[in-house]
Design a protein around this motif. Structure first.
Motif, PDB file in Angstrom:
ATOM      1  N   PRO A 238       0.794  -1.242   0.000  1.00 47.70           N
ATOM      2  CA  PRO A 238       0.000   0.000   0.000  1.00 47.70           C
ATOM      3  C   PRO A 238       0.817   1.279   0.000  1.00 47.70           C
ATOM      4  CG  PRO A 238      -0.151  -1.123   2.124  1.00 47.70           C
ATOM      5  CD  PRO A 238       0.500  -2.074   1.172  1.00 47.70           C
ATOM      6  N   ASP A 239       1.984   1.279   0.632  1.00 54.51           N
ATOM      7  CA  ASP A 239       2.807   2.492   0.669  1.00 54.51           C
ATOM      8  C   ASP A 239       3.328   2.873  -0.719  1.00 54.51           C
ATOM      9  OD1 ASP A 239       4.392   4.534   2.221  1.00 54.51           O
ATOM     10  OD2 ASP A 239       6.053   3.426   1.314  1.00 54.51           O
ATOM     11  N   ARG A 240       3.310   1.924  -1.652  1.00 54.45           N
ATOM     12  CA  ARG A 240       3.923   2.144  -2.959  1.00 54.45           C
ATOM     13  C   ARG A 240       2.898   2.174  -4.102  1.00 54.45           C
ATOM     14  NH1 ARG A 240       9.405   1.045  -1.636  1.00 54.45           N
ATOM     15  NH2 ARG A 240       9.531   1.793   0.499  1.00 54.45           N
ATOM     16  N   PHE A 241       1.610   2.112  -3.771  1.00 50.26           N
ATOM     17  CA  PHE A 241       0.604   1.982  -4.825  1.00 50.26           C
ATOM     18  C   PHE A 241       0.064   3.339  -5.278  1.00 50.26           C
ATOM     19  CE2 PHE A 241      -3.800   0.467  -6.134  1.00 50.26           C
ATOM     20  CZ  PHE A 241      -3.376  -0.049  -7.348  1.00 50.26           C
ATOM     21  N   VAL A 242      -0.722   3.987  -4.444  1.00 50.75           N
ATOM     22  CA  VAL A 242      -1.300   5.290  -4.794  1.00 50.75           C
ATOM     23  C   VAL A 242      -1.375   6.161  -3.540  1.00 50.75           C
ATOM     24  CG1 VAL A 242      -3.303   6.542  -5.701  1.00 50.75           C
ATOM     25  CG2 VAL A 242      -2.686   4.317  -6.673  1.00 50.75           C
ATOM     26  N   ASN A 243      -0.884   7.393  -3.638  1.00 52.07           N
ATOM     27  CA  ASN A 243      -0.995   8.366  -2.554  1.00 52.07           C
ATOM     28  C   ASN A 243      -2.141   9.319  -2.893  1.00 52.07           C
ATOM     29  OD1 ASN A 243      -0.724  10.215  -0.527  1.00 52.07           O
ATOM     30  ND2 ASN A 243       1.391  10.777  -0.984  1.00 52.07           N
ATOM     31  N   ALA A 244      -3.333   8.982  -2.405  1.00 47.67           N
ATOM     32  CA  ALA A 244      -4.513   9.801  -2.696  1.00 47.67           C
ATOM     33  C   ALA A 244      -4.767  10.856  -1.629  1.00 47.67           C
ATOM     34  CB  ALA A 244      -5.744   8.903  -2.840  1.00 47.67           C
ATOM     35  N   ASP A 245      -4.041  10.778  -0.510  1.00 42.21           N
ATOM     36  CA  ASP A 245      -4.247  11.744   0.575  1.00 42.21           C
ATOM     37  C   ASP A 245      -2.894  12.171   1.138  1.00 42.21           C
ATOM     38  OD1 ASP A 245      -5.149  13.320   2.619  1.00 42.21           O
ATOM     39  OD2 ASP A 245      -6.004  11.682   3.814  1.00 42.21           O
ATOM     40  N   PRO A 246      -2.208  13.104   0.468  1.00 41.53           N
ATOM     41  CA  PRO A 246      -0.890  13.542   0.947  1.00 41.53           C
ATOM     42  C   PRO A 246      -0.906  14.140   2.348  1.00 41.53           C
ATOM     43  CG  PRO A 246      -1.265  14.259  -1.325  1.00 41.53           C
ATOM     44  CD  PRO A 246      -2.570  13.732  -0.810  1.00 41.53           C
ATOM     45  N   LYS A 247      -2.067  14.516   2.842  1.00 40.15           N
ATOM     46  CA  LYS A 247      -2.137  15.115   4.189  1.00 40.15           C
ATOM     47  C   LYS A 247      -1.727  14.123   5.273  1.00 40.15           C
ATOM     48  CE  LYS A 247      -6.447  16.441   4.092  1.00 40.15           C
ATOM     49  NZ  LYS A 247      -6.812  15.952   2.730  1.00 40.15           N
ATOM     50  N   ASN A 248      -1.834  12.823   5.012  1.00 38.16           N
ATOM     51  CA  ASN A 248      -1.464  11.853   6.043  1.00 38.16           C
ATOM     52  C   ASN A 248      -0.047  11.298   5.863  1.00 38.16           C
ATOM     53  OD1 ASN A 248      -1.588   9.841   4.063  1.00 38.16           O
ATOM     54  ND2 ASN A 248      -3.657   9.179   4.628  1.00 38.16           N
ATOM     55  N   ASP A 249       0.731  11.902   4.969  1.00 35.07           N
ATOM     56  CA  ASP A 249       2.092  11.401   4.740  1.00 35.07           C
ATOM     57  C   ASP A 249       2.971  11.559   5.981  1.00 35.07           C
ATOM     58  OD1 ASP A 249       1.226  10.914   2.213  1.00 35.07           O
ATOM     59  OD2 ASP A 249       2.513  12.377   1.219  1.00 35.07           O
ATOM     60  N   PHE A 250       2.825  12.687   6.669  1.00 34.48           N
ATOM     61  CA  PHE A 250       3.612  12.959   7.875  1.00 34.48           C
ATOM     62  C   PHE A 250       2.647  13.093   9.050  1.00 34.48           C
ATOM     63  CE2 PHE A 250       5.775  14.735   4.196  1.00 34.48           C
ATOM     64  CZ  PHE A 250       7.037  14.176   4.301  1.00 34.48           C
ATOM     65  N   VAL A 251       2.762  12.191   9.998  1.00 31.32           N
ATOM     66  CA  VAL A 251       1.863  12.186  11.153  1.00 31.32           C
ATOM     67  C   VAL A 251       2.688  12.401  12.414  1.00 31.32           C
ATOM     68  CG1 VAL A 251       0.209  10.840  12.493  1.00 31.32           C
ATOM     69  CG2 VAL A 251       0.204  10.685   9.992  1.00 31.32           C
ATOM     70  N   LYS A 252       2.294  13.375  13.200  1.00 33.11           N
ATOM     71  CA  LYS A 252       3.010  13.698  14.430  1.00 33.11           C
ATOM     72  C   LYS A 252       3.045  12.487  15.362  1.00 33.11           C
ATOM     73  CE  LYS A 252       3.152  17.183  18.107  1.00 33.11           C
ATOM     74  NZ  LYS A 252       2.485  18.367  18.691  1.00 33.11           N
ATOM     75  N   GLY A 253       4.200  12.263  15.962  1.00 30.63           N
ATOM     76  CA  GLY A 253       4.342  11.173  16.925  1.00 30.63           C
ATOM     77  C   GLY A 253       4.815   9.861  16.345  1.00 30.63           C
ATOM     78  N   MET A 254       4.974   9.779  15.023  1.00 29.24           N
ATOM     79  CA  MET A 254       5.449   8.547  14.406  1.00 29.24           C
ATOM     80  C   MET A 254       6.975   8.543  14.377  1.00 29.24           C
ATOM     81  SD  MET A 254       2.471   7.361  14.037  1.00 29.24           S
ATOM     82  CE  MET A 254       2.658   5.800  13.186  1.00 29.24           C
ATOM     83  N   ASN A 255       7.563   7.378  14.570  1.00 30.05           N
ATOM     84  CA  ASN A 255       9.008   7.270  14.777  1.00 30.05           C
ATOM     85  C   ASN A 255       9.843   7.210  13.500  1.00 30.05           C
ATOM     86  OD1 ASN A 255       8.829   7.192  17.630  1.00 30.05           O
ATOM     87  ND2 ASN A 255       8.231   5.026  17.548  1.00 30.05           N
ATOM     88  N   GLU A 256       9.250   6.812  12.397  1.00 31.21           N
ATOM     89  CA  GLU A 256       9.998   6.681  11.144  1.00 31.21           C
ATOM     90  C   GLU A 256      10.693   7.991  10.784  1.00 31.21           C
ATOM     91  OE1 GLU A 256      11.862   5.284   8.334  1.00 31.21           O
ATOM     92  OE2 GLU A 256      10.212   3.839   8.613  1.00 31.21           O
ATOM     93  N   LYS A 257      11.954   7.903  10.385  1.00 29.22           N
ATOM     94  CA  LYS A 257      12.728   9.097  10.042  1.00 29.22           C
ATOM     95  C   LYS A 257      12.875   9.290   8.537  1.00 29.22           C
ATOM     96  CE  LYS A 257      13.337   9.753  14.398  1.00 29.22           C
ATOM     97  NZ  LYS A 257      12.429  10.724  15.065  1.00 29.22           N
ATOM     98  N   LYS A 258      12.684   8.227   7.765  1.00 27.04           N
ATOM     99  CA  LYS A 258      12.905   8.321   6.329  1.00 27.04           C
ATOM    100  C   LYS A 258      11.572   8.439   5.594  1.00 27.04           C
ATOM    101  CE  LYS A 258      17.376   5.972   6.250  1.00 27.04           C
ATOM    102  NZ  LYS A 258      18.166   4.830   5.730  1.00 27.04           N
ATOM    103  N   TYR A 259      11.257   9.660   5.194  1.00 27.27           N
ATOM    104  CA  TYR A 259      10.070   9.935   4.394  1.00 27.27           C
ATOM    105  C   TYR A 259      10.530  10.498   3.054  1.00 27.27           C
ATOM    106  CZ  TYR A 259       6.983   9.389   8.448  1.00 27.27           C
ATOM    107  OH  TYR A 259       6.294   8.888   9.524  1.00 27.27           O
TER     108      TYR A 259
END
Length: 604
Positions: free
Chosen positions: A123-144
């Motif tokens: 799912p992360d690689r298929f379609v980004n239909a809502d760019p507003k949820n790409d960066f969510v506060k409190g998530m630990n991942e550093k590579k976006y």
């Protein structure tokens, strides 16, 4: 000095009030369901402030047994609902009161069957239909960013929903997405297999509400939904790992030991005890703690969580990741419980091994397996390996296309070989087009076999546009061009695809949509003939439909095939339609070009 003291005191009071505001008691599962066959429920209660006393339930006709976990931040609440008829009951946790709801379950899954064709999505690689949820506060991942092969690229649930018509138009009847649950790891969170919250969709994919929309929108189209689930391991940032109810919840003693990944250890009569322990209890990765399913409270958590997703959303099937690795008695208990509550629910396990004897051991009703798995199917890796060898190598006694013949001859090991989930690549394997040297003719042969063979075929997204990467997981899980803002090409459209890509797209669409109408393919028996001179022939036969498939795997020369050899399945003089060319065929022989497949359907 006085002012400084007051400032410190005020800060402490504020911190205390913040903690109290956020220190809410949680219940797992968050609610439950009415009318189940098994009326026993174990609620795991968690309070970050800890429990001073045992919670109480206030309701008539309900039996409750509460006990502290080893870690007093948790309480086990065993509830018997056999005589309870209400909509909810109150759990009194002292300062916190919980109104625990009982809902009507959604229990009419369609399951899977050989008429289905699965579209597998990362799912992360298929379609980004809502760019507003790409960066969510409190998530630990550093590579976006799409420049990171192992980082998050932004695809989401809204993207899958937006392309359901596209997927259905191609001919697919079911979608299987890699895990969508929260994966709040510090690295490689994009793939989803290190779950850190079992009751919530990852906010970078969407929400539970949007997941419901995805399921309902699929069902409204007559499509089925497969959920990808993991029992072998959690993500390291899971609450139950960071602050476990008991040290017995995970194999902490094996943290520095990787599994040996040898499923044969479970059936090997000569196995070393140390090897078997390493397979079962060794960690899958350094940030994926190995779960102890033998702990009864952990087992209850996992089984109830599985039922919660099925009954809450009306799912059709589970694909079970790393099926061989968890405790096998637990897996049998899980299957029993699911089938008791939802008999038509379809279960298939990932068995990533290299021998049919090992693969079939887990497939359900295997007489040598002491644990009845209740699986309806397993992933057929033996088919995948054999198809590739058939196309890559010249026929030998057991090699080349003979390998496929022998692997299918081993179907006697399975109770229902027609339910095996077949594929030529997936999210863990190199893209088949790349493995076949980017040869479209070879790809057509591979897919032609896949879509006419016994089993339930699964196709990895992007196969239809000739995705070809082979290097590593981060790369083979490619972004779909046209699915992301700024893409110069939209390969969801014919205009955005190359001529070769449109040829592959049309080939898949033609075969899959024809496949739906062929009773022989979706319901018929399977008869194959010993391969000769690189040619493999098999028939699919039902009461009203007959299909003969002829495959020439020679890369250099054509083959003239005498059809008289196949008279038991294909009577002399049979008039047929060539499904791919739409030509009529009624001769006693057929010319097969080099590296090609012909699919003949008897005219009615």
């Amino acid at each position: 000095m006085f002012q400084k003291y007051n400032l410190i005191l005020l800060t402490l009071l504020l911190l205390g009030s913040i903690k109290s505001a956020s220190a809410q008691t949680q219940a797992f599962p968050p609610h439950w369901f009415k009318g189940l066959q098994n009326q026993e429920l174990e609620i795991l209660l968690y309070s970050p402030d800890g429990f001073k006393s045992l919670p109480k339930c206030k309701a008539d006709n309900i039996k409750v047994e509460a006990s502290f976990a080893a870690n007093r931040d948790y309480v086990y609440l065993k509830v018997n609902l056999e005589n309870f008829e209400g909509e909810s009951f109150k759990i009194d946790c002292g300062r916190t009161k919980i109104e625990y709801q009982l809902k009507e379950p959604k229990t009419k899954p369609s399951g899977l069957n050989p008429s289905d064709a699965i579209y597998l999505i990362s799912p992360d690689r298929f379609v980004n239909a809502d760019p507003k949820n790409d960066f969510v506060k409190g998530m630990n991942e550093k590579k976006y960013g799409r420049e990171y092969p192992f980082g998050r690229h932004g695809g989401d649930l809204a993207g899958i929903i937006s392309k359901l018509d596209y997927i259905q138009d191609l001919g697919f009847t079911a979608t299987w997405s890699c895990p969508l649950l929260t994966n709040n790891e510090f690295k490689e969170s994009y793939h989803g297999y290190a779950i850190t919250d079992h009751y919530n969709i990852d906010p970078r994919f969407g929400s539970n509400k949007l997941f419901a929309t995805y399921v309902d929108a699929s069902h409204d189209r007559g499509m089925k939904v497969i959920m990808d689930v993991v029992y072998n391991h959690f993500g390291s940032q899971h609450l139950l790992h960071l602050n476990p109810p008991d040290s017995n919840f995970f194999h902490f003693d094996m943290k520095k030991v990787r599994s040996n990944f040898r499923a044969v250890n479970l059936m090997d009569p000569h196995v070393s005890a140390a090897d078997k322990k390493q397979f079962n209890n060794g960690w899958f990765d350094d940030h994926m703690p190995d779960v102890n399913q033998q702990d009864p409270h952990m087992a209850a958590f996992l089984i109830q969580n599985s039922l919660w997703w099925i009954l809450e959303y009306g799912l059709d099937a589970f694909r079970i990741d790393t099926y061989a690795y968890p405790d096998q008695k637990f897996m049998a208990d899980l299957g029993t419980r699911i089938k008791t509550e939802v008999p038509d629910f379809f279960l298939f396990g990932e068995i990533w091994v290299h021998m049919p004897e090992i693969q079939s051991y887990f497939a359900g009703d295997n007489r040598y397996n002491p644990n009845h798995s209740h699986l309806d199917a397993v992933t057929d890796f033996q088919f995948k390996y054999a198809v590739k060898e058939s196309i890559d190598q010249h026929q030998g006694w057991t090699s080349g296309v003979a390998k496929l013949y022998y692997r299918l001859a081993a179907d006697y090991l399975y109770k229902n070989p027609e339910n095996l989930v077949t594929f030529v690549d997936n999210h863990d394997e190199a893209r088949i087009f790349g493995e076949l040297q980017e040869d479209l003719g070879k790809l057509k042969v591979a897919l032609g076999i896949l879509y006419t063979m016994r089993g339930i075929p699964s196709t990895y997204y992007g196969t239809e546009i000739l995705m070809k990467e082979t290097e590593n997981h981060g790369v083979i899980r490619e972004d779909f061009p046209g699915g992301f803002v700024g893409d110069s090409l939209d390969k969801f459209t014919a205009q955005g695809r190359t001529a070769a890509e449109n040829e592959a797209f049309d080939y898949i669409k033609t075969l899959l949509n024809w496949r739906k109408s062929s009773e022989a393919i979706t319901q018929g028996s399977f008869t194959h003939f010993v391969p000769a001179d690189d040619v493999y022939v098999y028939a699919r036969i039902s009461a009203s439909d007959t299909v003969l498939v002829l495959v020439n795997t020679n890369q250099n020369d054509s083959r003239k095939v005498d059809l008289n050899r196949f008279v038991e399945a294909w009577p002399l003089g049979t008039e047929a339609l060539n499904v791919l060319s739409q030509d009529t065929c009624h001769s006693s022989s057929i010319e097969l070009p080099k590296m090609s497949i012909s699919i003949l359907q008897k005219k009615k």
